[in-house]
Design an enzyme around this catalytic site. Sequence first.
Site, mmCIF file in Angstrom:
data_model
loop_
_atom_site.group_PDB
_atom_site.id
_atom_site.type_symbol
_atom_site.label_atom_id
_atom_site.label_comp_id
_atom_site.label_asym_id
_atom_site.label_seq_id
_atom_site.Cartn_x
_atom_site.Cartn_y
_atom_site.Cartn_z
ATOM 1 N N GLU A 154 5.744 -30.000 12.474
ATOM 2 C CA GLU A 154 5.361 -29.367 11.210
ATOM 3 C C GLU A 154 4.205 -28.387 11.399
ATOM 4 O O GLU A 154 4.239 -27.284 10.880
ATOM 5 C CB GLU A 154 4.992 -30.434 10.168
ATOM 6 C CG GLU A 154 4.624 -29.822 8.825
ATOM 7 C CD GLU A 154 4.576 -30.848 7.713
ATOM 8 O OE1 GLU A 154 5.198 -31.901 7.877
ATOM 9 O OE2 GLU A 154 3.934 -30.585 6.706
ATOM 10 N N TYR A 187 0.823 -1.210 0.000
ATOM 11 C CA TYR A 187 0.000 0.000 0.000
ATOM 12 C C TYR A 187 0.858 1.261 0.000
ATOM 13 O O TYR A 187 0.473 2.275 -0.556
ATOM 14 C CB TYR A 187 -0.943 -0.006 1.205
ATOM 15 C CG TYR A 187 -2.155 -0.854 0.949
ATOM 16 C CD1 TYR A 187 -3.132 -0.435 0.048
ATOM 17 C CD2 TYR A 187 -2.336 -2.083 1.579
ATOM 18 C CE1 TYR A 187 -4.241 -1.218 -0.220
ATOM 19 C CE2 TYR A 187 -3.441 -2.871 1.321
ATOM 20 C CZ TYR A 187 -4.392 -2.435 0.420
ATOM 21 O OH TYR A 187 -5.484 -3.199 0.147
#
Lengths: 393, 716
Positions: free
Chosen positions: A221, A125
């Site tokens: 994980e 932005y």
Amino acid sequence: MAKKTTKKTSKKSTTKKSSSAVEPRPSAWGKRDARTAAAIRDLTEGIVKSAMSGREPKVDIPTRSSANTKWNKSRGILQMGSATTTRQLFNLGQARNFMQTLLHGQGINELVDAGKTLSLRGMFYKGLHTVKGTKEKTFNDQTESDKVLEDLEVTLGALREELHIFAKKRGTMVGNITVIDNGDEINCRKMGSGGYAIPSICEPEVIQFKNVDADFILHVEKDTVWQRFNEDRFWETHNCILTEGSGQPTRGVRRMLHRLHKEHGLPVICLLDCDPWGHYIYSVIKQGSISLAFESERLAIPEAKFLGIRAKDYEQCELSDDVQIELNDRDITRAKQIMAYPWFADHKPWQKEIKKMLSNGFKMEVESLITKDISYVTEVYVPERLKAEDWLS
Amino acid sequence: MAKRERTKANAETMATKQRDISVSEFFAKNRHLLGFDNPRKALLTTVKEAVDNALDACEEASILPDIEVKIEEVEAATSASKAGRYRVTITDNGPGIVRKQVENIFGRLLYGSKFHRLKMSRGQQGIGISAAGMYGLMTTGKPMVITTRPKKTKPAHHLELAMDTSKNRPEVTIDVETEDFPQTSSGTGTRVSIEMSAKFFRGKGSVETYLEQTAIANPHAEITFIPPDKAKEDPTLASADKGESTSPDREGGVTSDTSVDSLADASGSSSSGPSGEDIARTTELPDRIVYPRTIDELPPETAEIKPHPYGVELGAFLNKIKTTDEKQLAGFFKNEFCRVPPSAVKEITDRASTKTKSYSGQTWIKSIETADADRLYKALQDSKLRAPPTDCLAPIGVRVMLAGLLKGVRAEFYAASTRNPSVYRGNPFQIEAAIAFGGELPGDQPARVIRFANRVPLLYQQSACSAHKSVVETSWKNYGMSQPRGSAPVGPIVIMIHMASVWVPFTSESKEAIADYDEIRKEMRLALQECGRKLGTYIRRRQKMKREGQKRDVFERYIGEIAKACNAIAGADTEELYDALMKQAKRRTEIADAVLDEDGQYVKDNSNGRLDNDDGVIIMRDDDDTPPPPGGTGFQPVTPNEPESPARESKSTRKSPAKKKPAAKAKPKPKTPAKKPATRRPTASATEAKPDAIKNKGKPKPRVRLGQSQESGLFG
């Protein structure tokens, strides 16, 4: 187009020029900021100079490709080669990118000046507006912006953190350790069920460690597995730090692991799925990745261990047929690619492991152990393997 | 001839019915052979024959032709499907016709100067104008009216001429001397007036199309056309009403002057040709349409030639041997043919000689018998002779063709090429082609093919003509055009093909299509390919220019941003940096400027392409650019919060980067309106859909000054 030249200019001049940089802000980052600002300035001045003298403005960007990534065997990490890609203004395919690079350069310059940080999305932005006289936007989407920022990192020889940019938080930590995060003391032993969210920027300027009592780090994980371990107070019973990376760990998570490993000598043990994806996560934690090869030195943990899930576990743990997930074509291709990685290629146990998985013809998730018992993984599987030091390294 | 008894006629009875058929009678019955098939075509054929004759005569007399064609409605058609009655009057400024030849020229079929010679001219057989008169007489009973002034100082002859078709003899009904003849630029001239049953129309295959195309192929002629609807208007009144001030362009203004002198001036100054600033364009005035003169040179004079041996058939050869005045073979070959020098005669006679009989240049003609002639003929055909001389040909020429096309067709790219002369059946001929591309031509229609033979437009039987066939068989795809299988290319293109020859092989007497000889078609194809290659280069270059232009657009777009960013980071001077980068962008995309930077109305391509310095190419500058909106593309540094200027319509402004240059001024200062608006177009209403005729509401030109000239056989 992609002319490869030796990248010298920016790095050299960076060090040379750093003295003339803008007045450093009184902050922990001071020195780093001065260096970053000087690098941006150098880059810009180079462009202005060539423009004024009628030469084509261009930026040499170190190439982030597998071809330009070298496997440093002795150090056990991936490192970036010396090839660079030239980005020219007067090249149809590169003009827009060239402009974007400068826009973000300007944005970062402002951030450094103001001593503030922005997210990747925030940077998107920050650089976004309509090009004057057209309906064209400077950035079409964040992906475009992110890539330019990565280019800037390597071009300026600065880390993302040094550019005052952070990524979305991802990854959780809990365990026998106290962390000082931006001055706040956080006791990771008392994090309830949620755990401490590992920040994107884990540099010593932001994060310091205190009371590191753990013996090792167990990295799992994903969040679901982590929850299981946390609920069973695994870190308490085994005196460790429990982390998860929600799949491929972010730089923040890897930096955290790296620092704990390097600064406090904690071994890193990974519990990942038995599939090419899990293997690759391990590979990245251990050696570094191609796209971040320039950061390997501060991210890679060559001593990391792969605890499981192992291909042999199907038989060894006497799992039911139901846990098998068939390998699809993509998995097979990927597995073969991973096998061919130089750091796996001459590593016999790994060759055996992947071959075993291929001959099994299926993959297994960590959760598959739940079919034995809810807490099988925390009470039997991991402790047994740790004790036996049955892991791949 | 004798017939069998059973038909109840015998040789004698039949013999009573057997008699000469007059040529005129034959054609009276078979008028379609001459192009008088229907009332529409009759009008065209009449105008065509008269104009062809006028042009031929003017050129022979070295007069720049001024021709006026006027069609008046005498009697309106009772219904739309019926023919009306029209009077066609053609006036020229030619050399005029001596009194005693008038009847022969206008009153007899197959009488003329052009049939017996091998010389390039528009008319060939000597049929045309007299056939037109005959048609008029047959359909209206009115004789042909001829006024001719062969001597400046003497009064004109005024004749009215009827024709006795059975005898192929003219009947003069009125024969007076008159002063009532318009003052022409040459002082001499001829006027033919024929009243006939006909139908006037416009569009394809009309008189107007014919004149328009004639003007293209004959830019040295000034042609004025007064169609029936304009003929009614009173020129003087119109002139008073619409003064000079309303005349939208110079052309209309100048030509409105009635004096002959200034007329000459006007045509002179408007004929600056392809290098001039103003292009003389076809203009339509309230009372007439003017096809201005754009070239002040007459076509080169052409020589008459002897037949070339390759074009002579055995019968003709035998006939020549019988009728020649020469005594010996050497002289016979030398004087009856062209391109048979003594060395060739030796070769021929040696080749023809057998064991029993040998020939040489000294062989007596009278000793030549049919068998000998046969042998000689074969030897003649086998011998290597030079191609016939080509000074008998007067191609239009690249420059003139371009001037002609420029006048009639509004395109952006013009290319022309003239082939070297070639030979079919021993007749030298020369093919020329020209193309006009782009501009205001319609882009979605098949190419318009305009065909000419000895500068005469061919309007009918397009598909039977080898010119059209050659267009179809040329592979236009190679030159960036699209071309459906078995047809002409589709796109904004006009293709012009001209065949110049001492004898144009028409498929019929009405001269509408060129016969399909391999040699001719091949030459046509080669000429088209030459033009096509130039066109291809242009199209590719145009695409490249467009690409470069877009490229610069891209660069330009980002340079502002870059300059701003550099200013923010390193404090560089935004304006200075912007200028420096723009300069580079220009340099790197300078191809986009190649044609655009020129201020001229049109420029020769001065980029480094092959079209450079090609006389056969004209590229129009596109001057329809709208000036960029003020501040539209300019980059205004240091004022980042300023509202964005309107988005640029990049397409049209793109072509004029030079104009929007004053970009990097810190303050949004008003831009000078980049350029004066285009002046190339004579009028705003210029030609919708129809690229060639410009409707120019200029002022009328009351003039009556065109003479006509037909010294010798104007038939044709």
